[in-house]
Design an enzyme around this catalytic site. Structure first.
Site, mmCIF file in Angstrom:
data_model
loop_
_atom_site.group_PDB
_atom_site.id
_atom_site.type_symbol
_atom_site.label_atom_id
_atom_site.label_comp_id
_atom_site.label_asym_id
_atom_site.label_seq_id
_atom_site.Cartn_x
_atom_site.Cartn_y
_atom_site.Cartn_z
ATOM 1 N N GLY A 19 0.843 -1.211 0.000
ATOM 2 C CA GLY A 19 0.000 0.000 0.000
ATOM 3 C C GLY A 19 0.867 1.247 0.000
ATOM 4 N N HIS A 20 1.879 1.253 0.867
ATOM 5 C CA HIS A 20 2.803 2.399 0.898
ATOM 6 C C HIS A 20 3.543 2.525 -0.431
ATOM 7 C CE1 HIS A 20 2.862 1.318 5.374
ATOM 8 N NE2 HIS A 20 2.364 2.526 5.347
HETATM 9 N N1 LIG Z 1 -3.716 -0.527 2.247
HETATM 10 C C1 LIG Z 1 -3.388 0.706 1.875
HETATM 11 N N2 LIG Z 1 -3.702 1.166 0.660
HETATM 12 C C2 LIG Z 1 -3.389 2.418 0.272
HETATM 13 N N3 LIG Z 1 -2.717 3.297 1.038
HETATM 14 C C3 LIG Z 1 -2.369 2.896 2.267
HETATM 15 C C4 LIG Z 1 -2.674 1.588 2.757
HETATM 16 N N4 LIG Z 1 -2.204 1.484 4.025
HETATM 17 C C5 LIG Z 1 -1.636 2.668 4.317
HETATM 18 N N5 LIG Z 1 -1.731 3.515 3.286
HETATM 19 C C6 LIG Z 1 -1.296 4.903 3.249
HETATM 20 O O1 LIG Z 1 0.060 4.991 3.579
HETATM 21 C C7 LIG Z 1 0.308 6.239 4.220
HETATM 22 C C8 LIG Z 1 1.067 5.972 5.478
HETATM 23 O O2 LIG Z 1 0.229 5.250 6.357
HETATM 24 P P1 LIG Z 1 0.734 4.532 7.669
HETATM 25 O O3 LIG Z 1 2.190 4.590 7.752
HETATM 26 O O4 LIG Z 1 -0.078 4.973 8.820
HETATM 27 O O5 LIG Z 1 0.396 3.030 7.309
HETATM 28 P P2 LIG Z 1 -0.741 2.074 7.706
HETATM 29 O O6 LIG Z 1 -0.391 0.764 7.151
HETATM 30 O O7 LIG Z 1 -2.036 2.743 7.394
HETATM 31 O O8 LIG Z 1 -0.619 1.964 9.224
HETATM 32 P P3 LIG Z 1 -1.711 1.732 10.306
HETATM 33 O O9 LIG Z 1 -1.611 0.321 10.604
HETATM 34 O O10 LIG Z 1 -1.199 2.635 11.370
HETATM 35 O O11 LIG Z 1 -3.040 2.163 9.803
HETATM 36 C C9 LIG Z 1 -1.065 6.873 4.471
HETATM 37 O O12 LIG Z 1 -1.323 7.811 3.460
HETATM 38 C C10 LIG Z 1 -1.988 5.694 4.342
HETATM 39 O O13 LIG Z 1 -3.303 6.043 3.936
#
Ligand SMILES: Nc1ncnc2c1ncn2[C@@H]1O[C@H](COP(=O)(O)OP(=O)(O)OP(=O)(O)O)[C@@H](O)[C@H]1O
Ligand SMILES: CC(C)(CO)[C@@H](O)C(=O)[O-]
Ligand code: BAL
Length: 274
Positions: free
Chosen positions: A7-8
């Site tokens: 996702g990131h």
């Molecule tokens: N599955 C996903 N699909 C698309 N974007 C994502 C996804 N997971 C996280 N992101 C995006 O990545 C960026 C960083 O998010 P973060 O580091 O909080 O990750 P996370 O996997 O969402 O963590 P958490 O478990 O805390 O929700 C944010 O813009 C978030 O929306």
């Protein structure tokens, strides 16, 4: 916040398409966690994250030790209690906050009232430090994307805020760093979140036109039956995030947050309207 997954990396790929140079921040921001949340156990894989970002073509990472002044009477730099800032700030400590007053209420803001103030403030700081032309976020955190888009508009940040689709595991679970905190049993039960949203999508696409209450209850019941503790299930206008009473031509979001054990997971379904 690190512990990177696909996702990131989808955000990195889109940023590379849109910009000559991509900067990725890795920072677990203390001010978006309350004292009882999982700041202390947030998963961390810094060396592996750097390797994956470099491989994905990121030009630089920004990994501050702390972004908040803690003040004269505080303890160690970056100490959570001193920077979360819900009470009176210590002399010399960080005391400036960004709030997106309406969009930050409801959904995640209902159960995490401190959350969006911390997010908006840290992203304002990141925008000021990095000065990006484009900033890419994921719509897994849909409300966060809407809040940050509104903040950038209202505070005249010269940045285009882009929101990309939610990326899922092959079995449907929304990718999230917090998935790593689930044991194998909870991981299986957590699939009920995406399955319940698929049920909702199919009910709508079959033209059954279920009422909003039926949709909310159907999603919540499926998660509860799998042993999850529902934080919220809401059906809201996709732009302004206010609850809708019925499904019509407007795009709506079915937004879910639920706990499996102590792990809070989020997911959502975007419906384009009839
Ligand atoms: N599955 C996903 N699909 C698309 N974007 C994502 C996804 N997971 C996280 N992101 C995006 O990545 C960026 C960083 O998010 P973060 O580091 O909080 O990750 P996370 O996997 O969402 O963590 P958490 O478990 O805390 O929700 C944010 O813009 C978030 O929306
Ligand atoms: C936007 C963000 C980087 C602020 O810490 C965080 O909430 C995230 O990673 O989604
Ligand atoms: N992407 C979500 C960040 C948080 O839950 O703190």
């Amino acid at each position: 916040m690190g512990y990177l997954h696909e996702g990131h990396l989808s955000l990195v790929q889109e940023a590379r398409r849109r910009a000559d140079v991509v900067v990725a921040s890795i920072y677990v921001n203390p001010t978006q966690f309350s004292a009882t949340e999982d700041f202390g156990v947030y998963p961390n894989s810094r060396a592996e994250d750097r390797r994956r970002l470099e491989e994905a073509g990121v030009g630089a990472t920004f990994e501050p030790a702390t972004l908040y002044a803690t003040g004269r009477s505080s303890g160690a730099s970056g100490d959570h209690a001193n920077v979360v800032g819900m009470g009176a700030p210590a002399a010399g400590a960080h005391e400036t906050w960004v709030e997106v007053t309406r969009l930050q209420t409801g959904l995640c803001g209902g159960s995490r009232p401190h959350f969006f103030r911390g997010v908006a403030t840290v992203v304002a700081k990141l925008f000021n430090i990095v000065e990006p032309d484009v900033a890419v976020f994921g719509r897994k955190d849909y409300q966060q994307w809407r809040v940050l888009t509104r903040m950038a508009r209202d505070l005249d940040f010269a940045v285009e805020v882009v929101g990309l689709p939610l990326v899922r595991e092959p079995d449907g679970l929304a990718m999230s760093s917090r998935n790593a905190l689930l044991d194998s049993n909870a991981r299986k039960r957590a699939l009920s979140i995406s399955e319940s949203l698929r049920w909702a999508e199919e009910a709508c696409s079959r033209g059954e036109a279920p009422g909003v209450q039926v949709l909310r209850q159907g999603v919540a019941d499926r998660i509860s039956a799998a042993g999850g503790r529902v934080d919220y299930v809401e059906v809201v206008d996709a732009d302004e995030l206010v609850p809708v009473e019925e499904l019509d031509a407007r795009p709506v979001l079915v937004a879910v947050a639920a706990f499996f054990g102590s792990v809070r997971l989020m997911d959502n379904l975007e419906l384009q309207g009839s």
